[in-house]
Scaffold this active site. Structure first.
Site, PDB file in Angstrom:
ATOM      1  N   ASN A 130       0.833  -1.209   0.000  1.00 15.02           N
ATOM      2  CA  ASN A 130       0.000   0.000   0.000  1.00 15.02           C
ATOM      3  C   ASN A 130       0.865   1.256   0.000  1.00 15.02           C
ATOM      4  OD1 ASN A 130      -2.312  -1.525   0.061  1.00 15.02           O
ATOM      5  ND2 ASN A 130      -2.778  -1.148   2.205  1.00 15.02           N
TER       6      ASN A 130
ATOM      7  N   ARG B  75     -11.701  -5.090 -13.734  1.00 14.94           N
ATOM      8  CA  ARG B  75     -10.558  -5.941 -13.374  1.00 14.94           C
ATOM      9  C   ARG B  75     -10.992  -7.403 -13.463  1.00 14.94           C
ATOM     10  NH1 ARG B  75      -6.859  -2.398 -11.062  1.00 14.94           N
ATOM     11  NH2 ARG B  75      -7.728  -0.687  -9.823  1.00 14.94           N
TER      12      ARG B  75
ATOM     13  N   ARG C 113      -6.138   1.146 -13.130  1.00 19.63           N
ATOM     14  CA  ARG C 113      -4.746   1.317 -12.717  1.00 19.63           C
ATOM     15  C   ARG C 113      -4.082   0.002 -12.335  1.00 19.63           C
ATOM     16  NH1 ARG C 113      -4.737   5.654  -8.901  1.00 19.63           N
ATOM     17  NH2 ARG C 113      -4.293   7.082 -10.620  1.00 19.63           N
TER      18      ARG C 113
ATOM     19  N   HIS D  89     -16.373   2.255 -14.302  1.00 20.43           N
ATOM     20  CA  HIS D  89     -16.123   1.487 -13.085  1.00 20.43           C
ATOM     21  C   HIS D  89     -17.348   0.685 -12.666  1.00 20.43           C
ATOM     22  CE1 HIS D  89     -15.085   1.229  -8.622  1.00 20.43           C
ATOM     23  NE2 HIS D  89     -13.987   0.769  -9.199  1.00 20.43           N
TER      24      HIS D  89
ATOM     25  N   TYR E 152     -12.295 -10.358  -1.305  1.00 24.11           N
ATOM     26  CA  TYR E 152     -12.962  -9.061  -1.228  1.00 24.11           C
ATOM     27  C   TYR E 152     -14.423  -9.277  -0.853  1.00 24.11           C
ATOM     28  CZ  TYR E 152      -9.147  -6.734  -3.842  1.00 24.11           C
ATOM     29  OH  TYR E 152      -7.938  -6.223  -4.250  1.00 24.11           O
TER      30      TYR E 152
ATOM     31  N   ARG F  55     -13.815   1.976   5.099  1.00 25.40           N
ATOM     32  CA  ARG F  55     -12.630   1.143   5.227  1.00 25.40           C
ATOM     33  C   ARG F  55     -11.341   1.953   5.211  1.00 25.40           C
ATOM     34  NH1 ARG F  55     -11.490  -1.739   0.116  1.00 25.40           N
ATOM     35  NH2 ARG F  55      -9.891  -0.159  -0.185  1.00 25.40           N
TER      36      ARG F  55
ATOM     37  N   HIS G 190     -15.029  -4.299   0.732  1.00 22.93           N
ATOM     38  CA  HIS G 190     -15.065  -3.671  -0.590  1.00 22.93           C
ATOM     39  C   HIS G 190     -16.483  -3.285  -1.025  1.00 22.93           C
ATOM     40  CE1 HIS G 190     -14.369  -3.656  -5.100  1.00 22.93           C
ATOM     41  NE2 HIS G 190     -13.359  -2.934  -4.670  1.00 22.93           N
TER      42      HIS G 190
END
Length: 843
Positions: A160, A513, A543, A573, A606, A702, A730
């Site tokens: 991270n 993704r 990304r 998204h 997730y 989160r 998530h």
């Protein structure tokens, strides 16, 4: 990347702000850099403040923030209304989102004011991100977690922090290079943000390495897992490591000498390297001198003036495991490969004398800079940008704290790094390798890991989905799934059955993704081969997944699928799949809508929710949504789906204001939101106003949270908690009491400017009573968490609850138990209704 922004978009958003500034300011040349090598190395002296340094930067970007696609431009001025949505509630003038200046001054005058904020109303986004990283680090330090899982948490903390620097800090550096003067919503200038980030990061990294050396390594040793440097090995183990070097590492390695004909090589982003200093011995014949032997040469004369040392650099290979494992009678010994290479470095420079070696790693700006208006072929442009990511401006240099001072000077000179950007660490560079150690040890030490979790069957379906007609199931009623507590199989089966069903005419899907070996992609390819109309929006700008998505996009196109890359200037998204099916009573549309990605791998770790529905109102919206993505359609009304960037933000604010109006009227009012990040200023202000009106607001955030909770006169009715654990939280859930009608929504979006203003997102309601009960259950369990939850304090830090006298509730473990219990109850119900023929009476 240029972006067409919604009118409500804020200048304070970093990525947008730097481009807006670039439009105003002419490009500047980077200030001349003073050679850092003439200064004393950073490891002996405290680092300079970020504001004092003049970083070497590439020329400032001067791109124009141009108007984007005509379809977006048309609706920016006049936004279509959402059907059946009430008019925006206008708050009373007396209900300001902040208290009076006198009250605010009294509340925030303490000398212990939060380092997170430069004003009384908001936290800084970047420092809030680092606070989240500290919460992950806390999990690594928590001895109540299994030992190997603690390694994973420390690896995640390191990963991270890497991403934070190569994206967020890089973005701030870009703005600094063009003298961007705007302050963020917390009141900090760019220089102030960079200074505080530097201070905070150094404290965090110190704690990371203290956790590694003082806690994790000794704890592993007590379990017969030994992390050792080469020098700590016995002679017998050194011989084994040396053999590995000769057989495997030596053929792979490429020493790169640096001299007048061979410049210092390009050092790739986040790659571990070793710099080598060798003694320049004039008496030794060099290769070049051998080549010119017997010719007229002044080599002897030149050798007198040559430098005392020569230098080279070696990239530590990534094609082998970072840790070399040696099984012994006493346990397993793991040695970093770089230590083995260092011990055998003489073999790479045969005939030369190695004086010193040092490991180092650089972080480079990895934020892609794509002008979609100028790019004739977006796919090719992104491919090129991904390749350039390895060569961006260096924003950080990591070295070990025992580095030779002369080597440090040499590296700093060659890389042109500012002294303030040097980070020295007391341990191995790049702790992300610890996740690999967990993988290597978990089979032999299962007791040091979480109890294996096998996702339960989806309880909302009438059995294992592979044995069911999934379209019949969805047609009967809405179904909801909760990952990873429940299997991802219904999603995979939905697309697989659609690909093979002769009655299915078309499949349309958005992909953000996906995994490397995606079964979703395999089904879409099969559908195209079966002659179905397949349209896939592949988001190339996801990304760090750009390269993977480019590869899938090419395969889908080659198979005959219609592949699009979304709207110019906007990331897509949203998570949606539409299946169009021919049935006896006509055409019917089946939908899957979700908070998470179509990734079968991350679905195991997730937490996300997904809805299956065949309701016509949802289907009509879905068709119009895909037409908007692929064509020029601009729907004027929406029945169930609420997209961003043009509708969702206003829709949220209207509902927050409605709760505030109800509270002022003396009615019960409540808001619950479960999101990943809360940054958007208008949304935060609306929440402050609602809090002042008396609305009880519970936020489960989160990660980043710029809202200040529990402040008298501003946010005393707001609580913020963050849940960390074995699963990554998530899902995005939104609850509004609405006078007892209880509106419940799921979404792909967080409350961030990028989601609400510059991304194509979807918000959708949960209407089926059973599905609503399931979502409410998730919120109730997480709000009751006393183990995994950290609570935001008024000073911007987070704290755990004092569990003395309280029931210990781990929300993630509780949800595992509830998912298992739901399946058991379904099986029990089926058994009760099973027909068993009565036995015939005996004669």
């Amino acid at each position: 990347m240029a972006v067409k922004k919604n009118a409500s978009a804020r200048k304070t958003d970093t990525s947008a702000a730097k481009k807006a500034a670039a439009k105003k300011a002419p490009a500047k040349k980077a200030p001349a850099k003073k050679p850092a090598a003439k200064k004393s190395p950073a490891k002996k002296a405290p680092a300079k403040k970020a504001t004092a340094k003049k970083p070497a930067v590439k020329k400032a970007p001067a791109k124009k923030v141009a108007a984007k696609k005509a379809t977006v431009k048309k609706v920016a001025a006049k936004k279509p209304a959402v059907k059946n949505a009430e008019k925006k509630a206008t708050p009373k003038k007396s209900a300001s989102f902040v208290a009076s200046p006198e009250i605010m001054e009294a509340n925030f005058k303490e000398s212990t004011a939060s380092f997170l904020s430069g004003n009384a109303c908001f936290y800084n986004r970047e420092l809030s991100w680092l606070e989240f990283d500290d919460r992950i680090l806390h999990e690594a330090r928590d001895t109540k977690n299994p030992l190997l899982e603690r390694l994973n948490f420390l690896s995640i903390t390191a990963s991270n922090l890497d991403e934070f620097y190569i994206v967020r800090v890089a973005s701030l550096r870009d703005m600094q290079s063009i003298d961007f003067a705007e302050r963020d919503i917390a009141g900090f200038s760019i220089d102030e943000q960079l200074e505080r980030i530097d201070q905070k990061t150094r404290r965090t990294m110190s704690l990371m390495y203290s956790t590694y050396t003082r806690s994790l390594v000794p704890s592993l040793a007590s379990e017969k897992i030994f992390l050792k440097n080469y020098d700590e090995l016995s002679d017998q183990l050194k011989a084994i490591a040396d053999s590995y070097f000769k057989a495997v590492l030596y053929p792979i390695l490429t020493p790169m000498a640096v001299d007048s004909s061979r410049p210092f090589p390009l050092i790739y982003n986040r790659m571990l390297n070793m710099c080598v200093r060798l003694l320049n011995e004039p008496k030794k014949v060099k290769l070049q001198e051998r080549a010119t032997f017997g010719l007229a040469s002044d080599s002897k004369k030149k050798s007198v003036n040559e430098d005392k040392y020569m230098y080279a650099t070696v990239q530590i290979p990534t094609v082998v495991k970072r840790l070399y494992q040696i099984p012994t009678e006493d346990g397993d010994v793991f040695v970093p490969v770089e230590q083995i290479i260092r011990a055998n470095v003489d073999m790479l420079f045969d005939g030369q004398t190695v004086v010193a070696t040092a490991f180092y790693r650089v972080m480079r700006n990895a934020d892609l800079d794509i002008d979609e208006d100028e790019a004739e072929d977006l796919l090719k442009e992104i491919e090129a940008q991904v390749r350039r990511r390895r060569f961006g401006e260096i924003i950080r240099l990591e070295v070990q704290d025992d580095i030779d001072s002369d080597l440090l000077h040499y590296i700093v000179d060659e890389l042109e790094v500012d002294e303030a950007d040097i980070f020295s660490v007391n341990g191995p560079i790049d702790l992300t390798f610890l996740s690999k150690l967990t993988s290597a040890c978990k089979a032999k030490h299962p007791e040091l890991c979480y109890k294996p979790h096998e996702p339960a069957e989806a309880a909302s379906f009438d059995g294992p989905v592979s044995e069911l007609d999934i379209f019949e199931q969805i047609r009967e009623k809405d179904r909801i799934v909760h990952h990873p507590y429940e299997t991802f199989e219904p999603v995979l089966e939905f697309v697989k059955q659609a690909a093979r069903d002769p009655n299915v005419l078309a499949i349309k899907q958005t992909l953000y993704r996906v995994s490397d070996r995606s079964p979703i992609i395999a089904s879409l390819l099969e559908a195209a081969q079966n002659g179905k109309q397949v349209m896939v929006l592949v988001e190339l700008k996801a990304r760090f997944d750009e390269e993977n998505n480019i590869n899938w996009a090419k395969k889908l196109e080659n198979a005959g699928c219609h592949v699009i890359y979304g709207l110019v200037g906007l990331k897509t998204h949203s998570k949606i799949t539409l299946v169009v099916r021919k049935e006896e009573d006509g055409i019917r549309r089946y939908l899957h809508l979700a908070t998470g990605n179509y990734n079968d791998v991350t679905a195991k770790i997730y937490t996300d929710l997904g809805l299956f529905t065949a309701k016509e109102s949802f289907g009509e919206d879905a068709s119009e949504f895909f037409n908007m993505l692929s064509g020029f359609s601009i729907p004027q009304t929406w029945r169930r789906l609420i997209p961003a960037p043009l509708w969702m933000k206003d829709y949220f604010i209207a509902r927050i204001r409605r709760e505030a109006d109800n509270a002022r009227a003396g009615k019960p009012a409540r808001i619950i939101a479960k999101i990943n990040s809360l940054v958007d200023e208008p949304v935060i202000k609306a929440l402050y106003t609602a809090s002042n009106a008396g609305v009880k607001i519970d936020l489960i955030v989160r990660g980043i949270c710029c809202l200040r909770a529990g402040i008298p006169g501003m946010s005393e009715n707001i609580t913020v908690r963050s849940i960390t654990g074995r699963f990554l939280e998530h899902s995005r859930i939104f609850y509004f009491y609405n006078e007892g009608h209880e509106d419940i929504y799921l979404a792909s979006a967080d409350w961030m400017p990028r989601n609400l203003n510059r991304r194509v997102e979807l918000l959708f309601p949960i209407e089926d009573p059973d599905c609503r009960a399931r979502v409410k259950e998730v919120l109730d369990v997480e709000l009751a968490d006393t183990v995994r939850a950290s609570f935001l304090s008024a000073d911007g830090t987070y704290h755990k609850l004092d569990l003395r006298g309280k029931e210990k509730i781990d929300s993630q473990q509780k949800l595992i138990e509830l998912a298992d219990a739901a399946v058991a109850e379904r099986h029990k119900s089926i058994d009760k209704h099973e027909f068993i023929p009565e036995e015939s009476p005996r004669e």
